[in-house]
Design a protein around this motif. Structure first.
Motif, PDB file in Angstrom:
ATOM      1  N   GLY A 248       0.818  -1.194   0.012  1.00 58.59           N
ATOM      2  CA  GLY A 248       0.038  -0.058   0.084  1.00 58.59           C
ATOM      3  C   GLY A 248       0.937   1.376  -0.022  1.00 58.59           C
ATOM      4  O   GLY A 248       2.050   1.286  -0.224  1.00 58.59           O
ATOM      5  N   ILE A 249       0.312   2.346   0.212  1.00 55.19           N
ATOM      6  CA  ILE A 249       1.024   3.628   0.225  1.00 55.19           C
ATOM      7  C   ILE A 249       1.908   3.763   1.437  1.00 55.19           C
ATOM      8  O   ILE A 249       1.393   3.241   2.527  1.00 55.19           O
ATOM      9  CB  ILE A 249       0.008   4.831   0.311  1.00 55.19           C
ATOM     10  N   GLY A 250       3.027   4.276   1.139  1.00 54.76           N
ATOM     11  CA  GLY A 250       4.021   4.526   2.345  1.00 54.76           C
ATOM     12  C   GLY A 250       3.807   5.734   2.840  1.00 54.76           C
ATOM     13  O   GLY A 250       2.768   6.522   2.741  1.00 54.76           O
ATOM     14  N   ASP A 251       4.944   6.161   3.502  1.00 51.04           N
ATOM     15  CA  ASP A 251       4.847   7.576   4.126  1.00 51.04           C
ATOM     16  C   ASP A 251       5.274   8.668   3.174  1.00 51.04           C
ATOM     17  O   ASP A 251       6.217   8.572   2.273  1.00 51.04           O
ATOM     18  CB  ASP A 251       6.002   7.645   5.114  1.00 51.04           C
ATOM     19  N   LEU A 252       4.292   9.580   2.809  1.00 54.12           N
ATOM     20  CA  LEU A 252       4.467  10.643   1.932  1.00 54.12           C
ATOM     21  C   LEU A 252       5.678  11.533   2.142  1.00 54.12           C
ATOM     22  O   LEU A 252       6.108  11.798   3.268  1.00 54.12           O
ATOM     23  CB  LEU A 252       3.425  11.652   1.697  1.00 54.12           C
ATOM     24  N   ALA A 270      20.111  24.712   1.024  1.00 54.82           N
ATOM     25  CA  ALA A 270      19.392  24.099   1.998  1.00 54.82           C
ATOM     26  C   ALA A 270      17.927  23.531   2.043  1.00 54.82           C
ATOM     27  O   ALA A 270      17.244  24.404   0.950  1.00 54.82           O
ATOM     28  CB  ALA A 270      19.773  25.028   3.090  1.00 54.82           C
ATOM     29  N   GLY A 271      17.516  22.686   2.687  1.00 55.36           N
ATOM     30  CA  GLY A 271      16.159  22.632   2.485  1.00 55.36           C
ATOM     31  C   GLY A 271      15.465  21.597   3.623  1.00 55.36           C
ATOM     32  O   GLY A 271      16.299  21.327   4.566  1.00 55.36           O
ATOM     33  N   VAL A 272      14.204  21.213   3.493  1.00 55.01           N
ATOM     34  CA  VAL A 272      13.648  20.324   4.433  1.00 55.01           C
ATOM     35  C   VAL A 272      12.876  19.426   3.928  1.00 55.01           C
ATOM     36  O   VAL A 272      12.270  19.637   2.927  1.00 55.01           O
ATOM     37  CB  VAL A 272      13.029  21.154   5.702  1.00 55.01           C
ATOM     38  N   ASP A 273      12.822  17.941   4.509  1.00 52.47           N
ATOM     39  CA  ASP A 273      11.954  17.015   3.970  1.00 52.47           C
ATOM     40  C   ASP A 273      11.047  16.792   5.440  1.00 52.47           C
ATOM     41  O   ASP A 273      11.280  16.757   6.409  1.00 52.47           O
ATOM     42  CB  ASP A 273      12.785  15.780   3.633  1.00 52.47           C
ATOM     43  N   VAL A 274       9.550  16.889   4.924  1.00 54.97           N
ATOM     44  CA  VAL A 274       8.756  16.474   5.669  1.00 54.97           C
ATOM     45  C   VAL A 274       8.310  15.402   5.390  1.00 54.97           C
ATOM     46  O   VAL A 274       7.466  14.916   4.402  1.00 54.97           O
ATOM     47  CB  VAL A 274       7.583  17.528   5.788  1.00 54.97           C
ATOM     48  N   ARG A 275       8.182  14.128   6.398  1.00 51.34           N
ATOM     49  CA  ARG A 275       7.585  13.112   6.369  1.00 51.34           C
ATOM     50  C   ARG A 275       6.178  12.748   6.993  1.00 51.34           C
ATOM     51  O   ARG A 275       6.173  13.002   8.013  1.00 51.34           O
ATOM     52  CB  ARG A 275       8.350  11.767   6.856  1.00 51.34           C
ATOM     53  N   VAL A 276       5.124  12.625   5.848  1.00 47.30           N
ATOM     54  CA  VAL A 276       3.777  12.362   6.577  1.00 47.30           C
ATOM     55  C   VAL A 276       3.521  10.933   6.670  1.00 47.30           C
ATOM     56  O   VAL A 276       3.457  10.049   5.758  1.00 47.30           O
ATOM     57  CB  VAL A 276       2.737  13.103   5.474  1.00 47.30           C
ATOM     58  N   PRO A 277       3.103  10.667   8.048  1.00 41.36           N
ATOM     59  CA  PRO A 277       2.888   9.238   8.345  1.00 41.36           C
ATOM     60  C   PRO A 277       1.528   8.605   7.659  1.00 41.36           C
ATOM     61  O   PRO A 277       0.661   8.256   8.394  1.00 41.36           O
ATOM     62  CB  PRO A 277       2.959   9.361   9.926  1.00 41.36           C
ATOM     63  N   THR A 278       1.567   8.448   6.328  1.00 40.10           N
ATOM     64  CA  THR A 278       0.378   7.792   5.612  1.00 40.10           C
ATOM     65  C   THR A 278       0.397   6.321   5.558  1.00 40.10           C
ATOM     66  O   THR A 278      -0.731   5.849   5.055  1.00 40.10           O
ATOM     67  CB  THR A 278       0.294   8.585   4.206  1.00 40.10           C
ATOM     68  N   GLY A 279       1.607   5.793   5.882  1.00 44.86           N
ATOM     69  CA  GLY A 279       1.754   4.369   5.569  1.00 44.86           C
ATOM     70  C   GLY A 279       1.247   3.641   6.877  1.00 44.86           C
ATOM     71  O   GLY A 279       1.226   4.185   7.976  1.00 44.86           O
ATOM     72  N   ASP A 280       0.815   2.324   6.904  1.00 43.15           N
ATOM     73  CA  ASP A 280       0.055   1.459   7.670  1.00 43.15           C
ATOM     74  C   ASP A 280       1.340   0.873   8.579  1.00 43.15           C
ATOM     75  O   ASP A 280       1.792  -0.044   8.140  1.00 43.15           O
ATOM     76  CB  ASP A 280      -0.636   0.467   7.126  1.00 43.15           C
ATOM     77  N   GLU A 281       1.486   1.550   9.774  1.00 45.75           N
ATOM     78  CA  GLU A 281       2.749   0.928  10.691  1.00 45.75           C
ATOM     79  C   GLU A 281       2.351  -0.366  11.208  1.00 45.75           C
ATOM     80  O   GLU A 281       3.077  -1.260  11.401  1.00 45.75           O
ATOM     81  CB  GLU A 281       2.834   1.939  11.717  1.00 45.75           C
ATOM     82  N   GLN A 282       0.955  -0.645  11.269  1.00 43.32           N
ATOM     83  CA  GLN A 282       0.640  -1.964  11.628  1.00 43.32           C
ATOM     84  C   GLN A 282       1.150  -3.077  10.719  1.00 43.32           C
ATOM     85  O   GLN A 282       1.436  -4.345  11.084  1.00 43.32           O
ATOM     86  CB  GLN A 282      -0.678  -2.239  11.806  1.00 43.32           C
ATOM     87  N   ASN A 283       1.597  -2.760   9.534  1.00 41.96           N
ATOM     88  CA  ASN A 283       2.043  -3.779   8.495  1.00 41.96           C
ATOM     89  C   ASN A 283       3.355  -3.363   7.696  1.00 41.96           C
ATOM     90  O   ASN A 283       3.587  -3.754   6.812  1.00 41.96           O
ATOM     91  CB  ASN A 283       1.069  -3.888   7.506  1.00 41.96           C
TER      92      ASN A 283
END
Length: 440
Positions: A248-252, A270-283
């Motif tokens: 399925g979809i992971g973390d954006l 310089a920059g910044v990455d923001v990880r959005v927790p959209t992935g299913d951590e249970q799996n």
């Protein structure tokens, strides 16, 4: 037209991500804990207690009580997998003399790291990459041969409780990552990017168990595996197996990068990455926690050779994968400091070789070690290999070698092999990557 194309690509990525999601009753995050059943490793017993009930032979080990911590190692690896750079292999700058955009670099740039140049105002880059990881070691211990010893509840009291169960465990863990990335040049110096990974995680565990009757000796009725092929059904060995997979979809990943300095053929960004927790951590499709990764990139160009250096720090939030999935208790995921040093060499105007050394410092993460456990009872003694976990920080490092080829106008294909250098953390001997990119 370019904005419409970008919007269409984003919608397509979202549809693919939604369509790929699957639902499974088995949680991969608890797979290792559940292999022996909901009550742990319980042996058969004909031993009758004083109250007339049958003795319940419960055995425990670091494998079952602590080996869930492999989830942290796997999740940290997922969070630390470098998405291929969302920046385009084609970079442009506006030439006021001609009133047109011209290429700002001759090289096509790195694959797993980043360079300081931006793609140019109004420019759009859209690409796909596919990576595959088949992990083979955890802290230098082969996943195909992990020992674990189970000891009886209250083994300190001796007697029949001195019996132990040794296990040899073989783990298969693989992650496939298919990522789409879209980059847009807001200005000549600022890019924004979005990366959407589609992840497939597969886990399996084969455990071969053997009873060592150090306390009960020849009395096989106290602790045994029910086995119709053994004499009287009293077996001394048993095999457990469990497997699961999900996709399925992971973390954006949302990125903003700005070129802060340009001086001839050199640049700093310089920059910044923001990880959005959209992935299913249970799996184990995502980390289950947000993340923030500020980074800096330096790059230069010296005729055919273009070196680059990256440094970054990954802050991670709280996730049940670092705590207790069964109880829903969250704990902080380990933070990461990372670096990349490498370059790309243009052999001609259509083909370049790319190489990198990728390193990271994982902070306060569970570490796996093996040792020899000495156990004894009235009927004998044994020295058996066992495992344990402790928290510590460690360095990990990978190498990467690949190429980029300009196969058509504003179209690049890329291939890369990432290989392990240091046997710390969860490692893969070699991980391939293929990709394609279009620039608009």
């Amino acid at each position: 037209m370019r904005m419409s194309a970008a919007a269409s690509c984003l919608c397509w990525l979202a549809l693919v991500a939604s369509a790929s999601a699957q639902t499974h009753p088995q949680s991969l995050a608890t797979l290792f804990e559940d292999v022996y059943g909901p009550n742990g490793l319980v042996l058969n017993s004909d031993d009758v207690l004083l109250d007339g009930s049958t003795h319940a032979a419960h055995f425990n080990s670091a494998f079952q009580s602590d080996f869930r911590l492999v989830n942290i190692a796997l999740t940290s690896q997922l969070a630390g997998i470098p998405l291929p750079s969302p920046a385009s292999g084609f970079t442009y700058k506006f030439d006021s003399g001609t009133g047109t955009f011209v290429r700002s670099t001759n090289s096509f740039g790195p694959i797993l790291s980043d360079r300081a140049e931006t793609i140019g105002r109004g420019r759009i880059a859209f690409g796909f990459t596919s990576q595959f990881f088949s992990f083979d070691h955890l802290d230098g211990v082969a996943l195909t041969d992990i020992p674990a010893v189970f000891r009886h509840d209250g083994f300190e009291t001796g007697g029949g409780r001195a019996d132990v169960v040794s296990t040899s465990n073989s783990i298969h863990a693989s992650v496939s990552q298919f990522a789409g990335a879209l980059s847009y040049g807001v200005t000549d110096r600022i890019d924004v990017s979005l990366a959407v990974p589609l992840v497939r995680t597969e886990l399996s565990l084969l455990s071969n168990a053997q009873i060592h009757r150090l306390g009960t000796g020849s009395n096989v009725q106290v602790h045994y595996f029910r086995d119709d092929l053994a004499i009287g059904g009293y077996g001394s060995t048993h095999q457990y197996f469990i497997e699961g997979s999900d996709s399925g979809i992971g973390d954006l990943l949302v990125r903003t990068k700005a070129t802060l300095m340009r001086e001839g053929t050199r640049a700093f960004a310089a920059g910044v990455d923001v990880r959005v927790p959209t992935g299913d951590e249970q799996n184990l499709l995502g980390a289950g926690a947000g993340g923030l990764r500020p980074f800096a990139a330096f790059s230069a160009s010296y005729r055919a050779f273009s070196p680059h250096v990256n440094i970054a720090y990954q802050w991670n939030g709280h996730s049940v994968l670092a705590g207790d999935v069964h109880e829903g208790v969250e704990a902080p995921l380990p933070d990461l400091f990372s670096y990349a040093v490498g370059g790309d060499l243009s052999l001609n105007n259509r083909f370049s070789i790319v190489f990198d050394v990728l390193g990271q410092r994982v902070l306060d993460s569970p570490r796996l070690t093996t040792y020899m456990l000495d156990a004894s009872g009235a009927a004998g003694s044994a020295s058996l290999p066992d495992i344990r976990f402790s928290n510590a920080s460690y360095w990990a490092a990978d190498g990467a070698l690949g190429f980029k080829a300009n196969v058509a106008s504003k179209v690049l294909v890329e291939f890369n092999l990432r290989f392990n250098i240091v046997d710390n953390g969860l490692t893969d001997r070699i991980a391939p990557l293929v990709g394609v990119e279009w620039a608009f």
